[in-house]
Scaffold this motif. Structure first.
Motif, PDB file in Angstrom:
ATOM      1  N   ARG A  12       1.170  -1.422  -0.118  1.00  0.00           N
ATOM      2  CA  ARG A  12      -0.076  -0.025  -0.293  1.00  0.00           C
ATOM      3  C   ARG A  12       1.043   1.044  -0.264  1.00  0.00           C
ATOM      4  N   HIS A  13       1.999   1.268   0.800  1.00  0.00           N
ATOM      5  CA  HIS A  13       2.814   2.359   0.621  1.00  0.00           C
ATOM      6  C   HIS A  13       3.148   2.611  -0.886  1.00  0.00           C
ATOM      7  N   LYS A  14       3.193   2.186  -1.858  1.00  0.00           N
ATOM      8  CA  LYS A  14       3.624   2.021  -3.425  1.00  0.00           C
ATOM      9  C   LYS A  14       1.948   2.667  -3.617  1.00  0.00           C
ATOM     10  N   GLY A  15       1.267   2.754  -3.416  1.00  0.00           N
ATOM     11  CA  GLY A  15      -0.050   3.432  -3.821  1.00  0.00           C
ATOM     12  C   GLY A  15      -1.313   3.013  -3.775  1.00  0.00           C
ATOM     13  N   ASN A  16      -2.383   3.158  -4.377  1.00  0.00           N
ATOM     14  CA  ASN A  16      -3.890   2.482  -4.099  1.00  0.00           C
ATOM     15  C   ASN A  16      -4.502   2.753  -5.452  1.00  0.00           C
ATOM     16  N   HIS A  17      -3.900   2.452  -6.456  1.00  0.00           N
ATOM     17  CA  HIS A  17      -4.816   1.767  -7.558  1.00  0.00           C
ATOM     18  C   HIS A  17      -4.386   0.057  -7.913  1.00  0.00           C
ATOM     19  N   LEU A  18      -5.399   0.146  -8.494  1.00  0.00           N
ATOM     20  CA  LEU A  18      -5.922  -2.048  -8.614  1.00  0.00           C
ATOM     21  C   LEU A  18      -5.965  -0.894 -10.459  1.00  0.00           C
ATOM     22  N   ILE A  19      -5.540  -2.885 -11.237  1.00  0.00           N
ATOM     23  CA  ILE A  19      -6.539  -2.616 -12.767  1.00  0.00           C
ATOM     24  C   ILE A  19      -6.505  -4.597 -12.416  1.00  0.00           C
ATOM     25  N   THR A  20      -8.451  -3.929 -13.033  1.00  0.00           N
ATOM     26  CA  THR A  20      -8.661  -6.081 -13.376  1.00  0.00           C
ATOM     27  C   THR A  20      -9.525  -5.384 -14.832  1.00  0.00           C
ATOM     28  N   THR A  21     -10.381  -6.287 -15.311  1.00  0.00           N
ATOM     29  CA  THR A  21     -10.981  -6.250 -16.353  1.00  0.00           C
ATOM     30  C   THR A  21     -12.660  -6.374 -16.086  1.00  0.00           C
ATOM     31  N   VAL A  23     -14.389  -8.595 -17.346  1.00  0.00           N
ATOM     32  CA  VAL A  23     -15.532  -9.432 -17.296  1.00  0.00           C
ATOM     33  C   VAL A  23     -14.604 -10.371 -16.553  1.00  0.00           C
ATOM     34  N   GLU A  24     -13.764 -10.328 -15.281  1.00  0.00           N
ATOM     35  CA  GLU A  24     -13.540 -10.853 -14.185  1.00  0.00           C
ATOM     36  C   GLU A  24     -14.326 -11.247 -13.989  1.00  0.00           C
ATOM     37  N   HIS A  25     -13.879 -12.665 -13.308  1.00  0.00           N
ATOM     38  CA  HIS A  25     -14.993 -14.516 -12.873  1.00  0.00           C
ATOM     39  C   HIS A  25     -15.635 -12.945 -11.358  1.00  0.00           C
ATOM     40  N   ALA A  26     -16.777 -12.989 -11.041  1.00  0.00           N
ATOM     41  CA  ALA A  26     -17.479 -12.276 -10.497  1.00  0.00           C
ATOM     42  C   ALA A  26     -16.564 -12.090  -8.345  1.00  0.00           C
ATOM     43  N   SER A  27     -15.946 -13.530  -7.928  1.00  0.00           N
ATOM     44  CA  SER A  27     -15.569 -13.299  -6.843  1.00  0.00           C
ATOM     45  C   SER A  27     -14.290 -12.302  -6.687  1.00  0.00           C
ATOM     46  N   LEU A  28     -13.874 -12.403  -7.693  1.00  0.00           N
ATOM     47  CA  LEU A  28     -12.660 -11.194  -7.973  1.00  0.00           C
ATOM     48  C   LEU A  28     -13.667  -9.951  -8.405  1.00  0.00           C
ATOM     49  N   TYR A  29     -14.379  -9.640  -9.157  1.00  0.00           N
ATOM     50  CA  TYR A  29     -14.946  -8.111  -9.385  1.00  0.00           C
ATOM     51  C   TYR A  29     -15.605  -7.963  -8.268  1.00  0.00           C
ATOM     52  N   HIS A  30     -16.088  -8.645  -7.447  1.00  0.00           N
ATOM     53  CA  HIS A  30     -17.014  -8.497  -5.820  1.00  0.00           C
ATOM     54  C   HIS A  30     -15.801  -7.544  -5.081  1.00  0.00           C
ATOM     55  N   LEU A  31     -15.292  -8.646  -4.569  1.00  0.00           N
ATOM     56  CA  LEU A  31     -13.265  -7.960  -3.972  1.00  0.00           C
ATOM     57  C   LEU A  31     -12.626  -6.548  -4.197  1.00  0.00           C
ATOM     58  N   PHE A  32     -13.178  -6.031  -6.103  1.00  0.00           N
ATOM     59  CA  PHE A  32     -12.541  -5.152  -6.587  1.00  0.00           C
ATOM     60  C   PHE A  32     -13.325  -4.119  -5.899  1.00  0.00           C
ATOM     61  N   GLN A  33     -14.989  -4.211  -6.070  1.00  0.00           N
ATOM     62  CA  GLN A  33     -15.840  -3.266  -6.318  1.00  0.00           C
ATOM     63  C   GLN A  33     -15.645  -3.071  -4.664  1.00  0.00           C
ATOM     64  N   GLN A  34     -15.764  -3.970  -3.384  1.00  0.00           N
ATOM     65  CA  GLN A  34     -15.501  -3.946  -2.297  1.00  0.00           C
ATOM     66  C   GLN A  34     -14.291  -2.880  -2.060  1.00  0.00           C
ATOM     67  N   LEU A  35     -13.416  -2.422  -2.763  1.00  0.00           N
ATOM     68  CA  LEU A  35     -11.445  -2.781  -2.708  1.00  0.00           C
ATOM     69  C   LEU A  35     -11.726  -1.057  -2.212  1.00  0.00           C
ATOM     70  N   GLU A  36     -12.539  -0.913  -3.501  1.00  0.00           N
ATOM     71  CA  GLU A  36     -13.092   0.635  -3.641  1.00  0.00           C
ATOM     72  C   GLU A  36     -13.769   0.830  -2.761  1.00  0.00           C
ATOM     73  N   THR A  37     -14.095   1.019  -1.968  1.00  0.00           N
ATOM     74  CA  THR A  37     -15.375   1.270  -0.718  1.00  0.00           C
ATOM     75  C   THR A  37     -14.753   1.410   0.129  1.00  0.00           C
ATOM     76  N   GLU A  38     -12.687   0.430   0.072  1.00  0.00           N
ATOM     77  CA  GLU A  38     -11.678   1.055   1.305  1.00  0.00           C
ATOM     78  C   GLU A  38     -10.744   2.433   0.567  1.00  0.00           C
ATOM     79  N   GLY A  39     -11.340   2.631  -0.280  1.00  0.00           N
ATOM     80  CA  GLY A  39     -10.295   3.335  -0.680  1.00  0.00           C
ATOM     81  C   GLY A  39      -8.904   3.567  -1.960  1.00  0.00           C
ATOM     82  N   TYR A  40      -9.075   2.341  -2.209  1.00  0.00           N
ATOM     83  CA  TYR A  40      -8.238   1.958  -4.094  1.00  0.00           C
ATOM     84  C   TYR A  40      -8.971   2.652  -4.845  1.00  0.00           C
ATOM     85  N   ALA A  41      -8.404   3.199  -6.093  1.00  0.00           N
ATOM     86  CA  ALA A  41      -8.348   3.009  -7.243  1.00  0.00           C
ATOM     87  C   ALA A  41      -8.186   2.283  -8.062  1.00  0.00           C
TER      88      ALA A  41
END
Length: 110
Positions: A12-21, A23-41
């Motif tokens: 996290r000290h490096k940054g807060n940006h994540l990349i996915t697609t 059409v990512e699998h639902a389990s990971l897609y939902h994880l990334f949506q959750q991470l957005e609410t935790e301050g990740y871009a």
């Protein structure tokens, strides 16, 4: 999911940006949506009709704040992406981590 959470927390000290697609699998897609609410871009890359990302989109999406790119390599509806190694190289140049989800690949082609 735990591995992704652990990896991005450790870097996290490096940054807060994540990349996915988009059409990512639902389990990971939902994880990334959750991470957005935790301050990740999160950048959600579009895919073509074959389920492949455009490498130019990935290269443009990577910033100095990018910690991780998680790209689905194959699913039950598409063939494996031939761009896997090039995607890895894009992330490596930016000192970002790259994860390719490919579990369905084994089921589809075994």
């Amino acid at each position: 999911m735990l591995a992704i959470r652990s990896l991005i927390a450790a870097h996290r000290h490096k940054g807060n940006h994540l990349i996915t697609t988009e059409v990512e699998h639902a389990s990971l897609y939902h994880l990334f949506q959750q991470l957005e609410t935790e301050g990740y871009a999160v950048t959600y890359l579009p895919v073509d009709r074959f389920g492949r990302i455009r490498l130019a989109d990935l290269e443009r999406a990577i910033t100095p704040q990018t910690i991780l790119a998680s790209i689905q390599h194959a699913n039950s509806k598409s063939a494996p992406s031939s761009r896997l190694l090039t995607s890895v190289a894009c992330c490596e140049r930016a000192a970002s981590f790259f994860i390719a989800t490919a579990c369905k690949l084994l089921l589809k082609y075994s």
